[in-house]
Motif scaffolding. Structure first.
Motif, PDB file in Angstrom:
ATOM      1  N   GLY A 179      11.227 -16.640  -0.827  1.00 28.45           N
ATOM      2  CA  GLY A 179      10.992 -15.236  -1.235  1.00 28.45           C
ATOM      3  C   GLY A 179      11.873 -14.481  -0.269  1.00 28.45           C
ATOM      4  O   GLY A 179      12.399 -14.747   0.862  1.00 28.45           O
ATOM      5  N   PRO A 180      12.216 -12.942  -0.512  1.00 26.10           N
ATOM      6  CA  PRO A 180      13.024 -12.200   0.284  1.00 26.10           C
ATOM      7  C   PRO A 180      11.859 -11.719   1.647  1.00 26.10           C
ATOM      8  O   PRO A 180      10.807 -11.946   1.628  1.00 26.10           O
ATOM      9  CB  PRO A 180      12.936 -10.899  -0.670  1.00 26.10           C
ATOM     10  CG  PRO A 180      11.414 -11.000  -1.489  1.00 26.10           C
ATOM     11  CD  PRO A 180      11.373 -12.362  -1.782  1.00 26.10           C
ATOM     12  N   VAL A 181      12.639 -11.254   2.528  1.00 30.88           N
ATOM     13  CA  VAL A 181      11.992 -10.719   3.758  1.00 30.88           C
ATOM     14  C   VAL A 181      11.777  -9.118   3.418  1.00 30.88           C
ATOM     15  O   VAL A 181      12.468  -8.482   2.762  1.00 30.88           O
ATOM     16  CB  VAL A 181      13.164 -10.784   4.903  1.00 30.88           C
ATOM     17  CG1 VAL A 181      12.602 -10.252   6.194  1.00 30.88           C
ATOM     18  CG2 VAL A 181      13.658 -12.014   5.345  1.00 30.88           C
ATOM     19  N   THR A 182      10.516  -8.853   3.624  1.00 29.02           N
ATOM     20  CA  THR A 182      10.044  -7.643   3.040  1.00 29.02           C
ATOM     21  C   THR A 182       9.498  -6.580   4.454  1.00 29.02           C
ATOM     22  O   THR A 182       9.389  -7.347   5.631  1.00 29.02           O
ATOM     23  CB  THR A 182       8.710  -7.759   2.470  1.00 29.02           C
ATOM     24  OG1 THR A 182       7.841  -8.439   3.086  1.00 29.02           O
ATOM     25  CG2 THR A 182       9.304  -8.822   1.270  1.00 29.02           C
ATOM     26  N   ALA A 183       8.990  -5.335   4.199  1.00 31.73           N
ATOM     27  CA  ALA A 183       8.375  -4.576   5.097  1.00 31.73           C
ATOM     28  C   ALA A 183       7.132  -5.257   5.722  1.00 31.73           C
ATOM     29  O   ALA A 183       6.795  -5.154   7.005  1.00 31.73           O
ATOM     30  CB  ALA A 183       8.202  -3.292   4.651  1.00 31.73           C
ATOM     31  N   ALA A 184       6.487  -6.274   4.881  1.00 33.08           N
ATOM     32  CA  ALA A 184       5.476  -6.735   5.375  1.00 33.08           C
ATOM     33  C   ALA A 184       5.761  -7.849   6.550  1.00 33.08           C
ATOM     34  O   ALA A 184       4.746  -7.840   7.438  1.00 33.08           O
ATOM     35  CB  ALA A 184       4.636  -7.386   4.367  1.00 33.08           C
ATOM     36  N   ASP A 185       6.931  -8.215   6.606  1.00 31.00           N
ATOM     37  CA  ASP A 185       7.172  -9.431   7.315  1.00 31.00           C
ATOM     38  C   ASP A 185       7.688  -8.568   8.668  1.00 31.00           C
ATOM     39  O   ASP A 185       7.465  -9.064   9.869  1.00 31.00           O
ATOM     40  CB  ASP A 185       8.563 -10.140   6.892  1.00 31.00           C
ATOM     41  CG  ASP A 185       8.261 -10.818   5.746  1.00 31.00           C
ATOM     42  OD1 ASP A 185       7.209 -11.622   6.115  1.00 31.00           O
ATOM     43  OD2 ASP A 185       9.184 -11.029   4.866  1.00 31.00           O
ATOM     44  N   VAL A 186       8.357  -7.342   8.701  1.00 32.72           N
ATOM     45  CA  VAL A 186       8.535  -6.599   9.864  1.00 32.72           C
ATOM     46  C   VAL A 186       7.274  -6.291  10.674  1.00 32.72           C
ATOM     47  O   VAL A 186       6.993  -6.322  11.611  1.00 32.72           O
ATOM     48  CB  VAL A 186       9.173  -5.226   9.664  1.00 32.72           C
ATOM     49  CG1 VAL A 186       9.399  -4.448  11.000  1.00 32.72           C
ATOM     50  CG2 VAL A 186      10.560  -5.708   9.064  1.00 32.72           C
ATOM     51  N   ASP A 187       6.257  -5.823   9.756  1.00 32.44           N
ATOM     52  CA  ASP A 187       4.819  -5.417  10.229  1.00 32.44           C
ATOM     53  C   ASP A 187       4.417  -6.691  10.736  1.00 32.44           C
ATOM     54  O   ASP A 187       3.713  -6.530  12.084  1.00 32.44           O
ATOM     55  CB  ASP A 187       4.134  -4.829   9.120  1.00 32.44           C
ATOM     56  CG  ASP A 187       4.222  -3.793   8.947  1.00 32.44           C
ATOM     57  OD1 ASP A 187       4.923  -2.463   9.419  1.00 32.44           O
ATOM     58  OD2 ASP A 187       3.909  -3.270   7.615  1.00 32.44           O
ATOM     59  N   TYR A 188       4.296  -7.717  10.222  1.00 33.30           N
ATOM     60  CA  TYR A 188       3.583  -9.113  10.532  1.00 33.30           C
ATOM     61  C   TYR A 188       4.341  -9.473  12.093  1.00 33.30           C
ATOM     62  O   TYR A 188       3.607  -9.695  13.304  1.00 33.30           O
ATOM     63  CB  TYR A 188       3.792  -9.991   9.709  1.00 33.30           C
ATOM     64  CG  TYR A 188       3.324 -11.459  10.057  1.00 33.30           C
ATOM     65  CD1 TYR A 188       1.728 -11.384  10.695  1.00 33.30           C
ATOM     66  CD2 TYR A 188       3.801 -12.637   9.736  1.00 33.30           C
ATOM     67  CE1 TYR A 188       1.339 -12.431  10.829  1.00 33.30           C
ATOM     68  CE2 TYR A 188       3.193 -13.781   9.979  1.00 33.30           C
ATOM     69  CZ  TYR A 188       1.871 -13.743  10.601  1.00 33.30           C
ATOM     70  OH  TYR A 188       1.281 -15.029  10.780  1.00 33.30           O
ATOM     71  N   ALA A 189       5.809  -9.458  12.042  1.00 34.12           N
ATOM     72  CA  ALA A 189       6.427  -9.987  13.335  1.00 34.12           C
ATOM     73  C   ALA A 189       6.112  -8.940  14.736  1.00 34.12           C
ATOM     74  O   ALA A 189       5.942  -9.377  15.798  1.00 34.12           O
ATOM     75  CB  ALA A 189       7.921  -9.884  13.127  1.00 34.12           C
ATOM     76  N   VAL A 190       5.985  -7.603  14.384  1.00 38.54           N
ATOM     77  CA  VAL A 190       5.846  -6.639  15.385  1.00 38.54           C
ATOM     78  C   VAL A 190       4.152  -6.978  15.934  1.00 38.54           C
ATOM     79  O   VAL A 190       4.090  -6.775  17.050  1.00 38.54           O
ATOM     80  CB  VAL A 190       6.108  -5.241  14.938  1.00 38.54           C
ATOM     81  CG1 VAL A 190       5.586  -4.220  15.941  1.00 38.54           C
ATOM     82  CG2 VAL A 190       7.708  -5.047  14.686  1.00 38.54           C
ATOM     83  N   ARG A 191       3.291  -7.093  14.945  1.00 36.84           N
ATOM     84  CA  ARG A 191       1.873  -7.332  15.327  1.00 36.84           C
ATOM     85  C   ARG A 191       1.910  -8.463  16.236  1.00 36.84           C
ATOM     86  O   ARG A 191       1.162  -8.446  17.128  1.00 36.84           O
ATOM     87  CB  ARG A 191       1.211  -7.586  13.964  1.00 36.84           C
ATOM     88  CG  ARG A 191       0.984  -6.447  12.940  1.00 36.84           C
ATOM     89  CD  ARG A 191       0.136  -5.238  13.615  1.00 36.84           C
ATOM     90  NE  ARG A 191       0.573  -4.583  14.692  1.00 36.84           N
ATOM     91  CZ  ARG A 191       1.634  -3.702  14.125  1.00 36.84           C
ATOM     92  NH1 ARG A 191       1.894  -3.417  12.951  1.00 36.84           N
ATOM     93  NH2 ARG A 191       2.262  -2.595  15.115  1.00 36.84           N
ATOM     94  N   LEU A 192       2.558  -9.780  15.837  1.00 37.86           N
ATOM     95  CA  LEU A 192       2.379 -10.995  16.552  1.00 37.86           C
ATOM     96  C   LEU A 192       3.032 -10.636  18.002  1.00 37.86           C
ATOM     97  O   LEU A 192       2.300 -11.003  18.917  1.00 37.86           O
ATOM     98  CB  LEU A 192       3.179 -12.010  15.900  1.00 37.86           C
ATOM     99  CG  LEU A 192       2.691 -12.581  14.475  1.00 37.86           C
ATOM    100  CD1 LEU A 192       3.571 -13.500  14.032  1.00 37.86           C
ATOM    101  CD2 LEU A 192       1.398 -13.319  14.754  1.00 37.86           C
TER     102      LEU A 192
END
Length: 220
Positions: free
Chosen positions: A10-23
């Motif tokens: 699937g596509p890379v999304t804003a949720a992925d940005v949020d998740y990466a930064v949280r990690l």
């Protein structure tokens, strides 16, 4: 958030940005009392400068997408400067007196800006990047890659372990590095694709770049 955490497709999304930064924030907060003036892995910048650079990346991707009419062939003309010769050229710097906690709050804000812009920008929008004019998904993927690999750099400098989820690495590899091998472990492959590690049978890259253009825009 389920897609950001568990799906390999699937596509890379804003949720992925949020998740990466949280990690990244969770990992780096463990080093609050460390010496952030040490070199960040193989970079010439120290750990503090590297997090500032990462924040500046997230900020610059957000502002590149956000004008009503993004400039097609140049960056939005914020003024970039260096704090020292050889340091990163940024528009964003953190107040040193705020300490590492303040630095990470600046990173948190940069991630929030990019995810908000990606979430609200139509997928038809294209904005300039030196590695190919990109859509919101492309800028999200760039933000995720910057977050994962620069957190690696800082963690290496501070003597910390850092291994992000394979699913997140897989999606950004598919989006930005179409020529990367697909039969190797995802995190080592992302480190290889960004010039930070070897893979079996593949030497460390001296030069590398991603392709930010949407697949539909790529010439055959």
């Amino acid at each position: 958030m389920a897609e950001a955490q568990g799906s390999t497709s699937g596509p890379v999304t804003a949720a992925d940005v949020d998740y990466a930064v949280r990690l990244a924030l969770t990992a780096l907060r463990e080093a609050d009392s460390a010496d952030w003036s040490v070199k960040a892995g193989s970079l010439e910048w120290d750990c503090w400068e590297t997090v500032e650079h990462l924040t500046d990346d997230l900020f610059s991707y957000a502002v590149q997408l956000s004008p009503a009419d993004p400039p097609p062939a140049t960056h939005v003309p914020f003024a970039w400067s260096r704090k020292r010769p050889g340091g990163p050229a940024n528009a964003v710097f953190a107040d040193r007196e705020a300490g590492p906690a303040g630095l990470l709050q600046v990173l948190d804000a940069g991630g929030g800006l990019l995810s908000a812009i990606v979430r609200t920008t139509p997928s038809t929008v294209r904005a300039h990047h030196i590695f190919g004019a990109a859509d919101p998904e492309g800028f999200a993927a760039m933000g995720v890659v910057e977050t994962l690999v620069h957190t690696h750099d800082v963690a290496e400098g501070l003597g910390m372990d850092w291994t992000p989820p394979a699913c997140l690495c897989d999606r950004v590899l598919a989006r930005l590095f179409p020529d990367a091998p697909t039969d190797t472990d995802r995190w080592p492959t992302l480190l290889w694709a960004t010039g930070r590690a070897e893979l079996p049978g593949r030497p460390r890259l001296a030069k590398w770049r991603w392709d930010g253009t949407p697949r539909a825009d790529r010439r055959p």
